[in-house]
Design a protein around this motif. Sequence first.
Motif, mmCIF file in Angstrom:
data_model
loop_
_atom_site.group_PDB
_atom_site.id
_atom_site.type_symbol
_atom_site.label_atom_id
_atom_site.label_comp_id
_atom_site.label_asym_id
_atom_site.label_seq_id
_atom_site.Cartn_x
_atom_site.Cartn_y
_atom_site.Cartn_z
ATOM 1 N N PRO A 38 0.824 -1.206 0.000
ATOM 2 C CA PRO A 38 0.000 0.000 0.000
ATOM 3 C C PRO A 38 0.861 1.260 0.000
ATOM 4 C CG PRO A 38 -0.922 -1.614 1.503
ATOM 5 C CD PRO A 38 0.389 -2.171 1.037
ATOM 6 N N LYS A 39 0.430 2.257 -0.772
ATOM 7 C CA LYS A 39 1.113 3.533 -1.001
ATOM 8 C C LYS A 39 2.304 3.405 -1.953
ATOM 9 C CE LYS A 39 -0.364 5.748 3.317
ATOM 10 N NZ LYS A 39 0.064 6.521 4.502
ATOM 11 N N TYR A 40 2.568 2.209 -2.501
ATOM 12 C CA TYR A 40 3.579 2.049 -3.540
ATOM 13 C C TYR A 40 2.942 2.335 -4.891
ATOM 14 C CZ TYR A 40 7.214 -0.293 -0.698
ATOM 15 O OH TYR A 40 8.192 -0.594 0.206
ATOM 16 N N ASN A 41 3.762 2.760 -5.842
ATOM 17 C CA ASN A 41 3.287 2.978 -7.206
ATOM 18 C C ASN A 41 3.240 1.668 -7.977
ATOM 19 O OD1 ASN A 41 2.972 5.744 -6.912
ATOM 20 N ND2 ASN A 41 5.053 6.201 -7.589
ATOM 21 N N ALA A 42 2.261 1.553 -8.873
ATOM 22 C CA ALA A 42 2.090 0.330 -9.654
ATOM 23 C C ALA A 42 1.349 0.653 -10.953
ATOM 24 C CB ALA A 42 1.293 -0.697 -8.852
ATOM 25 N N PRO A 43 1.481 -0.203 -11.975
ATOM 26 C CA PRO A 43 0.771 0.029 -13.229
ATOM 27 C C PRO A 43 -0.721 -0.267 -13.110
ATOM 28 C CG PRO A 43 1.992 -2.026 -13.346
ATOM 29 C CD PRO A 43 2.373 -1.371 -12.055
ATOM 30 N N VAL A 44 -1.506 0.528 -13.814
ATOM 31 C CA VAL A 44 -2.963 0.374 -13.839
ATOM 32 C C VAL A 44 -3.441 0.621 -15.268
ATOM 33 C CG1 VAL A 44 -5.157 1.368 -13.056
ATOM 34 C CG2 VAL A 44 -3.290 1.043 -11.424
#
Length: 224
Positions: A38-44
């Motif tokens: 949680p609060k990490y960046n990730a592709p969407v």
Amino acid sequence: MCNLYSSTTPQEAMRQLFDVLPDHDHLGNAPPLPAIWPKYNAPVVRLAKDGERELVTMSWGFLTAKVSKKTGKPISPAAWNNARADGVAKKGLWKNSFLNRRCLVPASSFREAKGRNPATDYWFALKGDEPRPPFAFAGMWRGVQPGLPDDKSRLLTHTIITTTANEIVKPVHPDRMPVILNPANYETWLTGSMDDALELLRPYPADEMQIVQQGVGVLKDELP
């Protein structure tokens, strides 16, 4: 409850899987992500203004303001990284995003923990020809975080929807698991009606899943 997942699919393969044109890929040079918290960046994957699918980076968890019980002053905001399937069409935090901003969250596995002191970590993935076949969670996104300072109020955030656990997840987490979408249902999830989308919020078939790693302190999903 899903608090940790991985997304290690190569970027070009991700574009092909989710039918994203190269000029709609806004990830930059995206590295494999063996541990997304949680609060990490990730592709969407979401729908762009032109109606085409696009790949963008978002922070995991809708943010809400939080204050210290001792001082009453603002502290680090809460990140709502999971949304229960039975509340997405009703609850204020989720309803507008469910109606208007559904998305696909690319993943290659997710982790659940069992027990305490120490807990045993279990990483779940799909079965297939590859060690970690790529898939997508049912997600929602938003671009405004009300009540937060300017540096956080305009962050792009996403959340993952959870449903009842299937038979492979249940021995580890008896209650919940993230919703995994069949590729045939990606378009319905992104563009379908509320009722059509609700129909997709069900457990993934247990016989199409596997445990790929387990042990104490296994906090990254890495190929052997």
